[in-house]
Write a protein that holds these residues in place. Structure first.
Motif, PDB file in Angstrom:
ATOM      1  N   LEU A  41       0.826  -1.205   0.000  1.00 42.23           N
ATOM      2  CA  LEU A  41       0.000   0.000   0.000  1.00 42.23           C
ATOM      3  C   LEU A  41       0.862   1.257   0.000  1.00 42.23           C
ATOM      4  N   VAL A  42       1.909   1.256   0.813  1.00 38.80           N
ATOM      5  CA  VAL A  42       2.799   2.419   0.878  1.00 38.80           C
ATOM      6  C   VAL A  42       3.523   2.615  -0.455  1.00 38.80           C
ATOM      7  N   ILE A  43       3.956   1.517  -1.059  1.00 39.66           N
ATOM      8  CA  ILE A  43       4.586   1.612  -2.381  1.00 39.66           C
ATOM      9  C   ILE A  43       3.586   2.161  -3.393  1.00 39.66           C
ATOM     10  N   ALA A  44       2.315   1.744  -3.265  1.00 37.95           N
ATOM     11  CA  ALA A  44       1.279   2.264  -4.166  1.00 37.95           C
ATOM     12  C   ALA A  44       1.123   3.773  -3.994  1.00 37.95           C
ATOM     13  N   PHE A  45       1.098   4.251  -2.746  1.00 43.70           N
ATOM     14  CA  PHE A  45       1.035   5.701  -2.515  1.00 43.70           C
ATOM     15  C   PHE A  45       2.210   6.399  -3.204  1.00 43.70           C
ATOM     16  N   HIS A  46       3.375   5.792  -3.085  1.00 44.42           N
ATOM     17  CA  HIS A  46       4.590   6.356  -3.670  1.00 44.42           C
ATOM     18  C   HIS A  46       4.470   6.447  -5.194  1.00 44.42           C
ATOM     19  N   GLU A  47       4.048   5.347  -5.809  1.00 47.64           N
ATOM     20  CA  GLU A  47       3.962   5.327  -7.274  1.00 47.64           C
ATOM     21  C   GLU A  47       2.811   6.188  -7.780  1.00 47.64           C
ATOM     22  N   PHE A  48       1.701   6.220  -7.058  1.00 46.77           N
ATOM     23  CA  PHE A  48       0.591   7.087  -7.458  1.00 46.77           C
ATOM     24  C   PHE A  48       1.015   8.554  -7.408  1.00 46.77           C
ATOM     25  N   SER A  49       1.872   8.896  -6.463  1.00 39.56           N
ATOM     26  CA  SER A  49       2.366  10.275  -6.370  1.00 39.56           C
ATOM     27  C   SER A  49       3.232  10.617  -7.578  1.00 39.56           C
ATOM     28  N   HIS A  50       4.061   9.650  -8.011  1.00 41.16           N
ATOM     29  CA  HIS A  50       4.825   9.842  -9.250  1.00 41.16           C
ATOM     30  C   HIS A  50       3.880  10.107 -10.421  1.00 41.16           C
ATOM     31  N   ALA A  51       2.868   9.251 -10.527  1.00 37.54           N
ATOM     32  CA  ALA A  51       1.939   9.353 -11.651  1.00 37.54           C
ATOM     33  C   ALA A  51       1.186  10.682 -11.626  1.00 37.54           C
ATOM     34  N   PHE A  52       0.751  11.088 -10.446  1.00 33.17           N
ATOM     35  CA  PHE A  52       0.012  12.352 -10.323  1.00 33.17           C
ATOM     36  C   PHE A  52       0.889  13.532 -10.723  1.00 33.17           C
ATOM     37  N   ALA A  53       2.151  13.523 -10.275  1.00 28.92           N
ATOM     38  CA  ALA A  53       3.072  14.609 -10.625  1.00 28.92           C
ATOM     39  C   ALA A  53       3.352  14.624 -12.123  1.00 28.92           C
TER      40      ALA A  53
END
Length: 293
Positions: free
Chosen positions: A90-102
């Motif tokens: 889940l934490v890795i997902a937050f991390h990757e979603f933040s990349h995608a959003f940026a």
């Protein structure tokens, strides 16, 4: 015309008071100084709503400290590391979603996202501003973690946060590695969140949300440890950033870790200020919002 009289002021030196009474007064002021400072600081904190006054706040702060130690150990110790897999996903997902959003916000496009608790995550992007998208993973996960930590100070706020977390857990099944252990651990984590709703009017849910918040807030620290010590397959964002913009991965990792700590502390301070209620008050409020037994 009557004459204008200008008063003449006589200058005199400063008046000096002496005597045993004055010396006693000075000694009293010096002795009372530290206590006055403490009282003043308490008054300022009380006015700003930052005083730790309730049993709930004190317990939460102690548990946050314990979580930091426990997560640091479990993240790096062999054989027990797997116990963090669903939360790590889940934490890795937050991390990757933040990349995608940026990337999307800076004009880029996301090709794919993959998540793996062993190797880390990776987001394949086209375009965007790398100077922003690379640190966005760490800082975004830290911001999400701070919000969850903030919610972890209150039962009702944790209930709301858990609904979002449940959806995010299920979304990780879409992008996560499709092996039976990953799927099983994620489903168990979702089941844990559901079970926490029914334990002591969701008091346990507070600490589950708080655990994920602390883990996400300090993801940059854990990830740098993985990159520099365990050498996972997917290199850290700090390594890629250093290759493109100079410096060392350790340097950027430390900088982003410090920023993550600042964001986490901000979430804790906000939680203290917003939720001064005791456990009893929070349980009573919880009974009026999606009540459980």
């Amino acid at each position: 015309m009557a004459p204008v009289l200008t008063p003449v002021l006589e200058k005199s030196g400063p008046t000096v008071f002496t005597g045993p009474l004055v010396r006693s007064a000075k000694a009293a002021v010096v002795a009372a100084g530290p206590n006055l400072a403490k009282l003043a600081s308490r008054e300022i904190l009380s006015r700003r709503g930052l005083a730790v006054t309730s049993d709930s706040q004190r317990t939460t702060l102690g548990i946050i400290g314990a979580y930091v130690v426990v997560i640091a150990l479990l993240w790096n110790l062999p054989y027990v590391r797997w116990s963090l897999w669903p939360f790590k996903m889940l934490v890795i997902a937050f991390h990757e979603f933040s990349h995608a959003f940026a990337a999307i916000c800076t004009g880029g496009r996301v090709k794919s996202i993959s998540l793996d608790p062993r190797e880390g995550g990776v987001t394949h992007m086209l375009g965007g501003m790398n100077f922003i998208t690379l640190p966005a993973g760490y800082l975004g996960s830290s911001l999400i973690g701070a919000l969850l930590t903030f919610c972890g100070f209150n039962i009702v706020a944790s209930k709301i946060a858990s609904l979002v977390l449940g959806v995010c857990f299920l979304l990780t099944l879409w992008w996560g590695k499709k092996d039976w252990l990953t799927i099983l651990t994620i489903l168990l984590a979702v089941g844990l969140l559901v079970a926490c709703w029914f334990i002591a009017h969701a008091i346990a849910l507070r600490f589950a949300v708080l655990f994920i918040g602390v883990m996400s807030s300090l993801y940059s620290v854990w990830d740098i440890c993985d990159d520099l010590i365990l050498r996972k397959v997917n290199s850290s964002d700090a390594s890629v950033f250093a290759q493109r913009y100079g410096g060392s991965s350790q340097c950027w990792g430390v900088i982003w870790s410090i920023i993550s700590l600042i964001i986490m502390v901000a979430g804790i301070i906000a939680g203290i200020a917003a939720f001064p209620q005791s456990f009893a008050q929070q349980v009573e409020d919880s009974r009026n919002f999606l009540p459980t037994r």
